[in-house]
Motif scaffolding. Structure first.
Motif, PDB file in Angstrom:
ATOM      1  N   TYR A 110       0.870  -1.183   0.000  1.00 37.94           N
ATOM      2  CA  TYR A 110       0.000   0.000   0.000  1.00 37.94           C
ATOM      3  C   TYR A 110       0.901   1.226   0.000  1.00 37.94           C
ATOM      4  O   TYR A 110       1.601   1.511   0.971  1.00 37.94           O
ATOM      5  CB  TYR A 110      -0.892  -0.018   1.238  1.00 37.94           C
ATOM      6  CG  TYR A 110      -2.093   0.896   1.193  1.00 37.94           C
ATOM      7  CD1 TYR A 110      -3.372   0.378   1.044  1.00 37.94           C
ATOM      8  CD2 TYR A 110      -1.965   2.278   1.319  1.00 37.94           C
ATOM      9  CE1 TYR A 110      -4.491   1.190   1.012  1.00 37.94           C
ATOM     10  CE2 TYR A 110      -3.079   3.113   1.288  1.00 37.94           C
ATOM     11  CZ  TYR A 110      -4.334   2.551   1.145  1.00 37.94           C
ATOM     12  OH  TYR A 110      -5.451   3.363   1.115  1.00 37.94           O
ATOM     13  N   LEU A 111       0.897   1.938  -1.125  1.00 39.83           N
ATOM     14  CA  LEU A 111       1.790   3.077  -1.308  1.00 39.83           C
ATOM     15  C   LEU A 111       0.972   4.332  -1.570  1.00 39.83           C
ATOM     16  O   LEU A 111      -0.074   4.274  -2.215  1.00 39.83           O
ATOM     17  CB  LEU A 111       2.722   2.819  -2.502  1.00 39.83           C
ATOM     18  CG  LEU A 111       4.148   3.368  -2.430  1.00 39.83           C
ATOM     19  CD1 LEU A 111       4.897   2.717  -1.290  1.00 39.83           C
ATOM     20  CD2 LEU A 111       4.870   3.134  -3.751  1.00 39.83           C
ATOM     21  N   PHE A 121       9.772   2.518  -7.151  1.00 39.32           N
ATOM     22  CA  PHE A 121      10.484   1.437  -7.833  1.00 39.32           C
ATOM     23  C   PHE A 121      10.791   0.297  -6.861  1.00 39.32           C
ATOM     24  O   PHE A 121      10.601  -0.876  -7.186  1.00 39.32           O
ATOM     25  CB  PHE A 121      11.802   1.948  -8.444  1.00 39.32           C
ATOM     26  CG  PHE A 121      11.640   3.082  -9.418  1.00 39.32           C
ATOM     27  CD1 PHE A 121      10.454   3.251 -10.127  1.00 39.32           C
ATOM     28  CD2 PHE A 121      12.671   3.977  -9.637  1.00 39.32           C
ATOM     29  CE1 PHE A 121      10.297   4.286 -11.041  1.00 39.32           C
ATOM     30  CE2 PHE A 121      12.535   5.009 -10.548  1.00 39.32           C
ATOM     31  CZ  PHE A 121      11.342   5.167 -11.238  1.00 39.32           C
ATOM     32  N   ALA A 122      11.278   0.661  -5.667  1.00 42.63           N
ATOM     33  CA  ALA A 122      11.622  -0.363  -4.674  1.00 42.63           C
ATOM     34  C   ALA A 122      10.390  -1.139  -4.239  1.00 42.63           C
ATOM     35  O   ALA A 122      10.439  -2.364  -4.067  1.00 42.63           O
ATOM     36  CB  ALA A 122      12.293   0.294  -3.466  1.00 42.63           C
ATOM     37  N   ALA A 123       9.272  -0.431  -4.077  1.00 39.27           N
ATOM     38  CA  ALA A 123       8.034  -1.092  -3.653  1.00 39.27           C
ATOM     39  C   ALA A 123       7.536  -2.066  -4.717  1.00 39.27           C
ATOM     40  O   ALA A 123       7.036  -3.148  -4.393  1.00 39.27           O
ATOM     41  CB  ALA A 123       6.962  -0.044  -3.352  1.00 39.27           C
ATOM     42  N   ILE A 124       7.661  -1.704  -5.975  1.00 37.79           N
ATOM     43  CA  ILE A 124       7.244  -2.595  -7.064  1.00 37.79           C
ATOM     44  C   ILE A 124       8.084  -3.872  -7.042  1.00 37.79           C
ATOM     45  O   ILE A 124       7.554  -4.987  -7.166  1.00 37.79           O
ATOM     46  CB  ILE A 124       7.362  -1.893  -8.422  1.00 37.79           C
ATOM     47  CG1 ILE A 124       6.324  -0.765  -8.528  1.00 37.79           C
ATOM     48  CG2 ILE A 124       7.179  -2.890  -9.566  1.00 37.79           C
ATOM     49  CD1 ILE A 124       6.484   0.114  -9.751  1.00 37.79           C
ATOM     50  N   THR A 132       6.019  -7.411   1.604  1.00 38.86           N
ATOM     51  CA  THR A 132       5.090  -6.322   1.897  1.00 38.86           C
ATOM     52  C   THR A 132       5.767  -4.978   1.687  1.00 38.86           C
ATOM     53  O   THR A 132       6.898  -4.764   2.138  1.00 38.86           O
ATOM     54  CB  THR A 132       4.590  -6.412   3.350  1.00 38.86           C
ATOM     55  OG1 THR A 132       3.939  -7.665   3.538  1.00 38.86           O
ATOM     56  CG2 THR A 132       3.611  -5.285   3.659  1.00 38.86           C
ATOM     57  N   ALA A 133       5.072  -4.082   1.004  1.00 39.47           N
ATOM     58  CA  ALA A 133       5.599  -2.743   0.744  1.00 39.47           C
ATOM     59  C   ALA A 133       4.584  -1.720   1.236  1.00 39.47           C
ATOM     60  O   ALA A 133       3.472  -1.651   0.724  1.00 39.47           O
ATOM     61  CB  ALA A 133       5.861  -2.554  -0.753  1.00 39.47           C
ATOM     62  N   LEU A 134       4.976  -0.926   2.229  1.00 39.64           N
ATOM     63  CA  LEU A 134       4.075   0.063   2.812  1.00 39.64           C
ATOM     64  C   LEU A 134       4.752   1.421   2.878  1.00 39.64           C
ATOM     65  O   LEU A 134       5.924   1.511   3.264  1.00 39.64           O
ATOM     66  CB  LEU A 134       3.660  -0.347   4.230  1.00 39.64           C
ATOM     67  CG  LEU A 134       2.919  -1.673   4.409  1.00 39.64           C
ATOM     68  CD1 LEU A 134       2.730  -1.963   5.895  1.00 39.64           C
ATOM     69  CD2 LEU A 134       1.583  -1.645   3.698  1.00 39.64           C
TER      70      LEU A 134
END
Length: 214
Positions: A110-111, A121-124, A132-134
């Motif tokens: 959730y960005l 880019f890092a979250a993708i 998990t990318a928050l």
């Protein structure tokens, strides 16, 4: 990495496509302006990650599309080698209810749209790997909720929540529980206050997240 963009604003999609073209290892293989279109395009191009907005105008919203995209093919009755993509939400909204609904629907991350390009880019990449990318503000809200005491609901409030989860309206709930609509509305107000939400969908999402209906 194959990426599908889903946002109802063409200008936003064009900006994201141009931005992502500047980084190695990410290929935008499709675009969608609605939840329904995202499902159709994903079935055709088989992306690894779907970058999903929550608000998509009329029709299916981002949460519903996320739930459909992350449902294993066998549960949909699909055949062949279809796989489920990871969904990374990219939105302007950071309310507890929005975050809870997206995560409950199966989003890997959730960005917020205010993040820097390198963080996107890092979250993708994280999402593609199943990590998990928050966004930091979202992570803070999630941690705060985890640390907060579990809300105490009365037996009647739990009954009403269960009926909400079934998709019933106030009148149907009143009939099912043999109470008045006014009583249902009173209990709903208390439930919303205890769960920190403002909508029926938010109440159900938080209840499921915190296992209040089990």
């Amino acid at each position: 990495m194959r990426l599908l963009l889903c946002d109802d604003h063409a200008v936003v999609r064009a900006g994201l496509r141009a931005l992502l073209a500047s980084t190695d290892g990410i290929e935008v293989v499709g675009e969608a302006g609605s939840g329904e279109e995202a499902l159709a395009v994903a079935a055709r191009v088989r992306p690894d990650v779907v970058l999903m907005d929550l608000q998509l105008g009329d029709g299916m919203d981002g949460v519903a599309a996320t739930r459909r995209l992350t449902t294993p093919p066998e549960e949909e009755g699909a055949e062949g080698d279809a796989t489920t993509p990871r969904v990374l939400v990219l939105t302007m909204f950071d309310t507890d209810a929005d975050i809870a609904r997206a995560i409950e629907a199966g989003a890997t991350g959730y960005l917020l749209k205010a993040e820097r390009p390198d963080e996107l880019f890092a979250a993708i990449h994280d999402a593609a790997s199943g990590r998990t990318a928050l966004s930091p503000p979202v992570a803070d809200r999630v941690m705060a909720r985890m640390r907060s005491p579990r809300p105490t609901l009365s037996a009647r409030e739990r009954d009403i929540l269960r009926q909400l989860a079934r998709g019933l309206g106030n009148r149907e709930i009143a009939r099912a529980l043999f109470i008045s609509e006014a009583t249902v509305k009173t209990h709903l107000g208390r439930i919303y206050g205890k769960l920190g939400v403002e909508t029926r969908a938010g109440a159900v999402a938080v209840a499921n997240e915190r296992r209040l209906l089990s």
